[in-house]
Design a protein around this motif. Sequence first.
Motif, PDB file in Angstrom:
ATOM      1  N   THR A 156       0.867  -1.177  -0.025  1.00 47.28           N
ATOM      2  CA  THR A 156      -0.191  -0.013   0.090  1.00 47.28           C
ATOM      3  C   THR A 156       0.891   1.084  -0.066  1.00 47.28           C
ATOM      4  OG1 THR A 156      -1.825   1.070   1.181  1.00 47.28           O
ATOM      5  CG2 THR A 156      -0.061   0.119   2.454  1.00 47.28           C
ATOM      6  N   ASN A 157       0.366   2.194  -0.598  1.00 51.29           N
ATOM      7  CA  ASN A 157       0.913   3.636  -0.503  1.00 51.29           C
ATOM      8  C   ASN A 157       2.232   3.440  -1.085  1.00 51.29           C
ATOM      9  OD1 ASN A 157      -1.309   4.337   0.717  1.00 51.29           O
ATOM     10  ND2 ASN A 157      -0.526   4.950   2.854  1.00 51.29           N
ATOM     11  N   ALA A 158       3.350   4.202  -0.513  1.00 52.86           N
ATOM     12  CA  ALA A 158       4.780   4.458  -0.881  1.00 52.86           C
ATOM     13  C   ALA A 158       5.369   2.939  -1.098  1.00 52.86           C
ATOM     14  CB  ALA A 158       5.460   5.603  -0.364  1.00 52.86           C
ATOM     15  N   ALA A 159       5.017   2.082  -0.128  1.00 53.59           N
ATOM     16  CA  ALA A 159       5.646   0.817  -0.078  1.00 53.59           C
ATOM     17  C   ALA A 159       5.732   0.177  -1.515  1.00 53.59           C
ATOM     18  CB  ALA A 159       5.148   0.173   0.918  1.00 53.59           C
ATOM     19  N   ILE A 160       5.020   0.464  -2.333  1.00 52.56           N
ATOM     20  CA  ILE A 160       4.844  -0.070  -3.725  1.00 52.56           C
ATOM     21  C   ILE A 160       6.185  -0.332  -4.541  1.00 52.56           C
ATOM     22  CG2 ILE A 160       4.176   1.837  -4.923  1.00 52.56           C
ATOM     23  CD1 ILE A 160       2.580   0.262  -6.890  1.00 52.56           C
ATOM     24  N   SER A 161       7.090   0.791  -4.017  1.00 57.76           N
ATOM     25  CA  SER A 161       8.440   0.633  -4.636  1.00 57.76           C
ATOM     26  C   SER A 161       9.334  -0.352  -4.108  1.00 57.76           C
ATOM     27  CB  SER A 161       9.028   2.217  -4.367  1.00 57.76           C
ATOM     28  OG  SER A 161       9.288   2.187  -3.171  1.00 57.76           O
ATOM     29  N   LEU A 162       8.994  -0.883  -3.040  1.00 56.86           N
ATOM     30  CA  LEU A 162       9.908  -2.112  -2.423  1.00 56.86           C
ATOM     31  C   LEU A 162       9.530  -3.251  -2.984  1.00 56.86           C
ATOM     32  CD1 LEU A 162       9.380  -0.988   1.486  1.00 56.86           C
ATOM     33  CD2 LEU A 162      11.565  -0.597   0.043  1.00 56.86           C
ATOM     34  N   VAL A 163       8.287  -3.326  -3.485  1.00 61.55           N
ATOM     35  CA  VAL A 163       7.979  -4.786  -3.891  1.00 61.55           C
ATOM     36  C   VAL A 163       7.853  -5.001  -5.586  1.00 61.55           C
ATOM     37  CG1 VAL A 163       6.981  -5.404  -1.910  1.00 61.55           C
ATOM     38  CG2 VAL A 163       5.613  -4.608  -3.435  1.00 61.55           C
ATOM     39  N   ASN A 164       7.543  -3.640  -6.380  1.00 55.59           N
ATOM     40  CA  ASN A 164       6.993  -3.764  -7.534  1.00 55.59           C
ATOM     41  C   ASN A 164       7.795  -4.691  -8.484  1.00 55.59           C
ATOM     42  OD1 ASN A 164       9.252  -2.083  -7.972  1.00 55.59           O
ATOM     43  ND2 ASN A 164       8.110  -0.372  -8.563  1.00 55.59           N
ATOM     44  N   LYS A 165       8.947  -5.137  -8.266  1.00 55.44           N
ATOM     45  CA  LYS A 165       9.765  -6.065  -9.232  1.00 55.44           C
ATOM     46  C   LYS A 165       9.279  -7.665  -8.858  1.00 55.44           C
ATOM     47  CE  LYS A 165      13.553  -3.153  -9.879  1.00 55.44           C
ATOM     48  NZ  LYS A 165      15.003  -2.721  -9.803  1.00 55.44           N
ATOM     49  N   LYS A 166       8.465  -7.856  -7.935  1.00 50.47           N
ATOM     50  CA  LYS A 166       7.974  -9.230  -7.709  1.00 50.47           C
ATOM     51  C   LYS A 166       6.143  -8.863  -7.761  1.00 50.47           C
ATOM     52  CE  LYS A 166      11.889 -10.972  -6.569  1.00 50.47           C
ATOM     53  NZ  LYS A 166      12.529 -11.874  -7.478  1.00 50.47           N
ATOM     54  N   ASP A 167       5.728 -10.073  -7.719  1.00 52.97           N
ATOM     55  CA  ASP A 167       4.213 -10.145  -7.893  1.00 52.97           C
ATOM     56  C   ASP A 167       3.737  -9.445  -6.842  1.00 52.97           C
ATOM     57  OD1 ASP A 167       4.812 -11.562 -10.301  1.00 52.97           O
ATOM     58  OD2 ASP A 167       4.005 -13.382  -9.661  1.00 52.97           O
TER      59      ASP A 167
END
Length: 263
Positions: free
Chosen positions: A77-88
């Motif tokens: 959620t929110n800005a944490a998307i940048s931490l996981v967007n290279k995985k599903d």
Amino acid sequence: MKIKSLLNKRNYEFYYNIIKLYSMSVRRVPKNYDNYTELSNIIKYFDVDKYDKIAVVASGPSSKNIVLNNDTLYFTTNAAISLVNKKDYVYVVNDSYYLIKYLKSFKESENWKGSVFLYATNEGREKEYGVKLLYKYLKSKSRTKREFLITNNETKPALNSVYEEFIMYIKNKLEIDFFGVNSGFIALALAYVLSDMCDKKLEIYGLDLGENGEGYFNKKITVGKSIKGNFTKNKVGDFLDKIYSINNKVSNKSYFKTKKNEK
């Protein structure tokens, strides 16, 4: 107007996203959600069964400690998307600022499985510009993947039957009346329900609630009551204690702990 608000970068970004055009990935054709009336439909769409576990990733400092892998489906959620967007991953949107930013600026990627807008509606929420824009968007536009509006509003394309099932699952399983105190907690609740229904392991990152230093994974900042207040901590703490009492497949890597939960 307060002088401080004139210096707030987030305010400028908020109004920029209000006036900017939609991103190129937005199509001028809406999707039909008539076949998505149960949580099982959404589980199947996200292909949850193929993953070994589910991880929820909020924006607290502890989310920096996450170790990504290909066998996990991430709910973020929110800005944490940048931490996981290279995985599903599944993007869970609730915050008004991120809702408008998502609608206008979100860029699709191969790893994006879809999005969920999850909230309890009320008169005030329905009057928000972001919520009005969300309904307008879903009725006339779409992206390649599905974007599920799960709320208790009976107006299509809202999936009110899914919202009722979600609320009742938590009530029957945990004996809790769910109240979404912030975006991270909402992402946790959704990830928990889906993981429990599919008998999957669940890991939790970044739901720190101001513990071990205030701020987010990408900056230090004083956080508000919706994050560090006692009401929030009590709600999240009760939820964690309940899920640990009935499910030994849950591991909390966040800094926030409860007396009953030190895992």
